[in-house]
Design a protein around this motif. Sequence first.
Motif, PDB file in Angstrom:
ATOM      1  N   LEU A  74      43.668  36.381  47.674  1.00  0.00           N
ATOM      2  CA  LEU A  74      42.507  37.102  47.020  1.00  0.00           C
ATOM      3  C   LEU A  74      41.461  37.535  48.132  1.00  0.00           C
ATOM      4  O   LEU A  74      40.785  38.750  47.898  1.00  0.00           O
ATOM      5  N   LEU A  75      41.626  37.151  49.227  1.00  0.00           N
ATOM      6  CA  LEU A  75      40.629  37.753  50.273  1.00  0.00           C
ATOM      7  C   LEU A  75      41.166  38.980  50.486  1.00  0.00           C
ATOM      8  O   LEU A  75      40.089  39.874  50.791  1.00  0.00           O
ATOM      9  N   PRO A  76      42.184  39.445  50.703  1.00  0.00           N
ATOM     10  CA  PRO A  76      42.436  40.914  51.200  1.00  0.00           C
ATOM     11  C   PRO A  76      41.925  41.958  49.829  1.00  0.00           C
ATOM     12  O   PRO A  76      41.767  42.992  49.940  1.00  0.00           O
ATOM     13  N   PHE A  77      42.225  41.448  48.747  1.00  0.00           N
ATOM     14  CA  PHE A  77      41.769  42.147  47.480  1.00  0.00           C
ATOM     15  C   PHE A  77      40.325  42.335  47.626  1.00  0.00           C
ATOM     16  O   PHE A  77      39.869  43.408  47.320  1.00  0.00           O
ATOM     17  N   VAL A  78      39.494  41.328  47.984  1.00  0.00           N
ATOM     18  CA  VAL A  78      37.980  41.637  47.993  1.00  0.00           C
ATOM     19  C   VAL A  78      37.619  42.363  49.197  1.00  0.00           C
ATOM     20  O   VAL A  78      36.774  43.405  49.004  1.00  0.00           O
ATOM     21  N   VAL A  83      37.633  50.936  49.332  1.00  0.00           N
ATOM     22  CA  VAL A  83      38.890  51.739  49.349  1.00  0.00           C
ATOM     23  C   VAL A  83      39.287  52.158  48.000  1.00  0.00           C
ATOM     24  O   VAL A  83      39.709  53.437  47.847  1.00  0.00           O
ATOM     25  N   VAL A  84      39.212  51.190  47.011  1.00  0.00           N
ATOM     26  CA  VAL A  84      39.924  51.473  45.649  1.00  0.00           C
ATOM     27  C   VAL A  84      38.680  51.776  44.767  1.00  0.00           C
ATOM     28  O   VAL A  84      37.887  51.427  44.825  1.00  0.00           O
ATOM     29  N   TRP A  89      40.091  48.490  40.538  1.00  0.00           N
ATOM     30  CA  TRP A  89      39.589  47.253  41.337  1.00  0.00           C
ATOM     31  C   TRP A  89      39.522  45.878  40.135  1.00  0.00           C
ATOM     32  O   TRP A  89      39.771  44.784  40.163  1.00  0.00           O
ATOM     33  N   PHE A  90      38.488  46.259  39.355  1.00  0.00           N
ATOM     34  CA  PHE A  90      37.813  45.553  38.306  1.00  0.00           C
ATOM     35  C   PHE A  90      39.173  44.746  37.594  1.00  0.00           C
ATOM     36  O   PHE A  90      39.291  43.757  37.128  1.00  0.00           O
TER      37      PHE A  90
END
Length: 117
Positions: A74-78, A83-84, A89-90
Motif C-alpha cells: 500500500l505504501l508505494p501505491f500511495v 504520477v498516475v 489510482w482510485f
Amino acid sequence: MLVFIMFLTTLLLISAFVMILSLILAKKTIFSREKSSPFECGFDPNSNSRLPFSLRFFLITVIFLIFDVEIIFLLPFVFSFPVVDVTTWFITGSIFLLVLLFGLLYEWKAGALEWTL
C-alpha cells in the motif's frame, strides 16, 4: 595527548557514574521461575518438545503477516498518486482495499480471529 587522556578519563568516569546510579535506583524484583522463563508461543520452553502445538498461534501469525504485507504493497501505491491518473489510482486502490476487506470479513466469519473456541 594529554587532552585525549583527560577526555577518556572523563568519559569512563561519567559512564561508571551512570552505571552505579542505575544500579542504585533500579527497581528490585524477586525472580520466580515463571518470571524468569521466556514465554514462547504458549508452551513451556523447558518441557518436552514433542507436545502438540496449538494452531491458534500459527493462524494469528499468518493473519498478521498478511496484513503486514498489505502495508508493504500500500505504501508505494500511495506515493504513486502524483504520477498516475486520479480515476485509475482510485479504482485500483478501491479494488485492492475491497479484496483486503473481504478477506478480513471471511476470516472473521470463519472464526480465525476468535481466540477461544
